[in-house]
Design a protein around this motif. Structure first.
Motif, PDB file in Angstrom:
ATOM      1  N   ASP A 383       1.170   3.009  10.310  1.00  0.00           N
ATOM      2  CA  ASP A 383      -0.241   2.066   9.745  1.00  0.00           C
ATOM      3  C   ASP A 383      -1.962   2.068  10.647  1.00  0.00           C
ATOM      4  OD1 ASP A 383      -2.654   1.301   8.254  1.00  0.00           O
ATOM      5  OD2 ASP A 383      -1.553  -0.682   8.123  1.00  0.00           O
ATOM      6  N   ASN A 385      -4.408   1.889  10.658  1.00  0.00           N
ATOM      7  CA  ASN A 385      -5.007   0.867  10.635  1.00  0.00           C
ATOM      8  C   ASN A 385      -4.510  -0.447  11.421  1.00  0.00           C
ATOM      9  OD1 ASN A 385      -7.538   1.424   9.309  1.00  0.00           O
ATOM     10  ND2 ASN A 385      -7.356   1.045   7.208  1.00  0.00           N
ATOM     11  N   PRO A 412      -9.596  -0.293   3.462  1.00  0.00           N
ATOM     12  CA  PRO A 412      -9.124  -0.022   2.700  1.00  0.00           C
ATOM     13  C   PRO A 412      -7.874   0.344   2.531  1.00  0.00           C
ATOM     14  CG  PRO A 412     -10.503  -0.493   1.416  1.00  0.00           C
ATOM     15  CD  PRO A 412     -11.502   0.642   3.010  1.00  0.00           C
ATOM     16  N   ASN A 413      -6.549  -0.122   1.790  1.00  0.00           N
ATOM     17  CA  ASN A 413      -5.452   0.730   1.684  1.00  0.00           C
ATOM     18  C   ASN A 413      -5.563   2.607   2.409  1.00  0.00           C
ATOM     19  OD1 ASN A 413      -5.475  -1.018  -0.338  1.00  0.00           O
ATOM     20  ND2 ASN A 413      -6.758  -0.095  -1.729  1.00  0.00           N
ATOM     21  N   LEU A 414      -5.479   2.528   3.498  1.00  0.00           N
ATOM     22  CA  LEU A 414      -5.574   3.465   4.096  1.00  0.00           C
ATOM     23  C   LEU A 414      -3.911   4.076   3.540  1.00  0.00           C
ATOM     24  CD1 LEU A 414      -7.692   5.592   5.494  1.00  0.00           C
ATOM     25  CD2 LEU A 414      -6.037   4.126   8.171  1.00  0.00           C
ATOM     26  N   PRO A 415      -3.363   5.502   3.280  1.00  0.00           N
ATOM     27  CA  PRO A 415      -2.176   6.182   3.124  1.00  0.00           C
ATOM     28  C   PRO A 415      -1.913   6.321   4.858  1.00  0.00           C
ATOM     29  CG  PRO A 415      -4.347   7.739   2.139  1.00  0.00           C
ATOM     30  CD  PRO A 415      -4.969   6.321   3.351  1.00  0.00           C
ATOM     31  N   ARG A 450     -10.557   5.886   7.947  1.00  0.00           N
ATOM     32  CA  ARG A 450     -11.318   6.560   6.804  1.00  0.00           C
ATOM     33  C   ARG A 450     -10.076   8.313   6.018  1.00  0.00           C
ATOM     34  NH1 ARG A 450     -14.512  11.362   6.217  1.00  0.00           N
ATOM     35  NH2 ARG A 450     -15.147  12.264   7.875  1.00  0.00           N
ATOM     36  N   ARG A 451     -10.347   8.307   4.807  1.00  0.00           N
ATOM     37  CA  ARG A 451      -9.852   9.081   3.750  1.00  0.00           C
ATOM     38  C   ARG A 451     -10.508   9.760   3.927  1.00  0.00           C
ATOM     39  NH1 ARG A 451      -6.412   7.710  -1.635  1.00  0.00           N
ATOM     40  NH2 ARG A 451      -5.463   5.848  -1.024  1.00  0.00           N
ATOM     41  N   GLN A 525      -1.469  13.318   5.702  1.00  0.00           N
ATOM     42  CA  GLN A 525      -0.601  11.847   5.217  1.00  0.00           C
ATOM     43  C   GLN A 525       0.925  11.765   5.196  1.00  0.00           C
ATOM     44  OE1 GLN A 525      -1.887  10.834   1.454  1.00  0.00           O
ATOM     45  NE2 GLN A 525      -4.115  10.829   1.694  1.00  0.00           N
ATOM     46  N   GLU A 530       2.436  10.257  -2.946  1.00  0.00           N
ATOM     47  CA  GLU A 530       2.387   8.760  -3.841  1.00  0.00           C
ATOM     48  C   GLU A 530       1.104   8.507  -3.541  1.00  0.00           C
ATOM     49  OE1 GLU A 530       6.430   7.077  -2.133  1.00  0.00           O
ATOM     50  OE2 GLU A 530       4.796   5.962  -1.227  1.00  0.00           O
ATOM     51  N   ALA A 531       0.309   8.772  -2.354  1.00  0.00           N
ATOM     52  CA  ALA A 531      -1.125   8.333  -1.874  1.00  0.00           C
ATOM     53  C   ALA A 531      -2.201   8.854  -3.205  1.00  0.00           C
ATOM     54  CB  ALA A 531      -1.469   8.649  -0.637  1.00  0.00           C
TER      55      ALA A 531
END
Ligand code: ADP
Ligand code: MG
Length: 532
Positions: A383, A385, A412-415, A450-451, A525, A530-531
């Motif tokens: 992760d 983050n 948020p919700n970073l893969p 960031r994504r 990723q 899934e992401a």
């Protein structure tokens, strides 16, 4: 036209002459006469306007009749038509029935000031006709012979108009060809920049226009404007889009300055429209080829850069391996020697120095091996983050001391990414250390995640010294540093590069001297499905 019309006025004794012609898509109409109603202004009507006018049920009988004669469908058995399709009457106040065929009849009443009226058609050239209309206040002014005579005169008008038209067309064509030739000369000159080409085109383009002295041109490309000196925008505008593969990227425009134009002018010729389209197309293809060339050059530069890095990497890996062994021995024997009894304090201290120096050297060797991707990795789901959140703690106090504001901006919700945690930390630390070094007088250090499509990106940004383009190009080369001896090894960025590449990632560095630096690294990723 005006001269021949006044000659005709004199000669025929009529009070008014009206000339109508069709040239291409436009209909021209012009009156000459001695009554105030007749003006010498040329009126231009487009084909579409004319069609609408003829379709209008409220059209005047006079206009309807002109249209009817233009169309050449007449019934020669009716006494008011000659064999050649001219209409004439000695008294317009008498209503007439015009036989339209199929038992259809139109009754017309042309009553007005002029009692005698003759509408004589003439041919200019293929598909183009004209009407010579003669009007006299007096009744029964013409005889049938007169009309036949004026039919000959009208035909002379037609021939003259046709000659003039071909001459005119030739002159216009010549202007266009000259324009295209001049443009191609600029384009083909070696080392001409796109800017210079566009600047040249706006300079040349007006000369190809019918009223070149009133014309000025503008090119808008990717939002940038190109105009020649003395450019003036006006409502008389001809424009053509510039596009690459259906994507509009700009336009070419030509304007006529309103002051110089007579009323009724300002319509552009269809040839001018095609010329502008051709120029727009040419610009599109110039931009397209240039863009392709630039991309090619960039790609080659990147390849060369990657190649250079790979060569340096192999070289460095070779040295690192060669040094590893003797270094281990130096370290091993120095450690062994330091364990001996009865060492003088001086020797003991010296041995410590040897040990520390060898440890330091081994560190460098380890970094070199990372740069060359010659170290085993422990890859797992990670992760990003969390790594940032943990590492940032180490920098807080250091930043506080140096007046650097530390900003964390985590998506948020970073893969997850699949990566070696130790190496990713190293990336973050190296980037942060460089950023802090670049802000000796304080500033702002921003770390953000960031994504980026199927990737996850880490951005480290500072508003410090920044670097020149020359420096930026060299930062991945091992041992390249701009820092003083002892302050930098020149290995930080090369290690980052090695790690990012070994993770299948990407790195980009934007920097401007005095403004700061932004480094963005992207990692794939770990579970892209899934992401999603
Ligand atoms: P070092 O930090 O030991 O000099 P690096 O490989 O980390 O080696 O960096 C190489 C060079 O790149 C630095 O000397 C510096 O000139 C430049 N550089 C790297 N990061 C930054 C930054 N954030 N701002 C300005 N310059 C930088
Ligand atoms: Mg560094």
């Amino acid at each position: 036209m005006k001269d021949s019309a006044s000659l005709l006025l004199d000669f025929s004794g009529c009070e008014a002459i009206e000339l109508r012609t069709r040239q291409g898509d436009n209909y021209y109409r012009c009156g000459f006469g001695i009554l105030p109603k007749a003006s010498t202004k040329i009126e231009i009507i487009s084909a579409a306007q004319r069609e609408a006018m003829l379709a209008d049920s409220k059209i005047s009988d006079y206009e309807w009749l002109c249209g009817y004669i233009y169309s050449g469908q007449f019934d020669p058995s009716q006494y008011f038509f000659t064999r050649n399709g001219s209409y004439w009457t000695g008294d317009v106040s008498i209503p007439q029935k015009i036989n339209l065929g199929d038992d259809r009849v139109r009754e017309i009443s042309l009553d007005g000031d002029y009692k005698t009226l003759a509408i004589i058609p003439f041919v200019i050239d293929e598909g183009n006709f004209g009407l010579m209309i003669m009007k006299k206040l007096e009744r029964y002014y013409f005889t049938r012979q007169d009309i036949e005579f004026y039919e000959g005169v009208a035909q002379t008008f037609g021939v003259a108009a046709s000659c003039r038209r071909s001459q005119y067309a030739l002159r216009e064509r010549l202007k266009e060809l000259t324009c295209i030739y001049e443009i191609s000369r600029i384009v083909e000159k070696p080392d001409t920049s796109t800017d210079e080409i566009l600047q040249g085109i706006v300079r040349i383009l007006p000369s190809a226009m019918q009223h070149s002295e009133l014309a000025s041109a503008r090119i808008v490309l990717h939002g940038r404007e190109y105009v020649a000196e003395g450019f003036k925008e006006s409502e008389f505008r001809l424009a053509s889009d510039i596009a690459i593969k259906d994507e509009k990227i700009g336009m070419v425009e030509v304007f006529y300055s309103a002051e110089g134009l007579d009323e009724g002018e300002g319509l552009f010729l269809s040839e001018e429209r095609s010329l502008l389209d051709a120029v727009a197309k040419e610009i599109g293809s110039i931009v397209e080829t240039r863009r392709a060339d630039e991309q090619q050059a960039l790609l080659q530069e990147q390849l060369r850069h990657a190649d250079r890095l790979a060569t340096v990497g192999q070289f460095a890996a070779g040295i690192a391996h060669e040094l590893n062994d003797p270094l281990s021995r130096i370290l091993g024997f120095a450690q062994l020697a330091s364990k001996a009894d009865n060492l003088s304090q001086q020797v003991d201290e010296d041995l410590d120095r040897i040990i520390n120096a060898s440890l330091n050297a081994r560190n460098i060797v380890k970094k070199l091996l990372i740069f060359t991707r010659d170290v085993p990795q422990t890859i797992g789901d990670l992760d990003l983050n969390r790594v940032v959140a943990e590492e940032i703690l180490f920098f807080e106090s250091q930043c506080g001391r140096k007046g650097i504001e530390l900003v964390k901006d985590l998506a948020p919700n970073l893969p997850l990414i699949s990566a070696d945690p130790v190496q990713i930390k190293q990336v973050l630390v190296n980037l942060a250390v460089n950023a802090i070094h670049a802000m000796p007088n304080g500033g702002r250090l921003r770390m953000c995640t960031r994504r980026a499509r199927k990737r996850v990106a880490l951005v480290v940004e500072d508003n410090g010294e920044g670097m020149s383009e020359e420096v930026r190009k060299k930062i991945f080369i091992p041992f390249f540093t701009t820092k003083d001896v002892g302050k930098g090894t020149g290995l930080g960025m090369s290690v980052v590069h090695g790690i990012v590449m070994s993770h299948g990632g990407k790195i980009s560095v934007d920097s401007a001297p005095g403004e700061g630096t932004r480094v963005e690294v992207e990692f794939p990723q770990s579970h892209p499905k899934e992401a999603q």
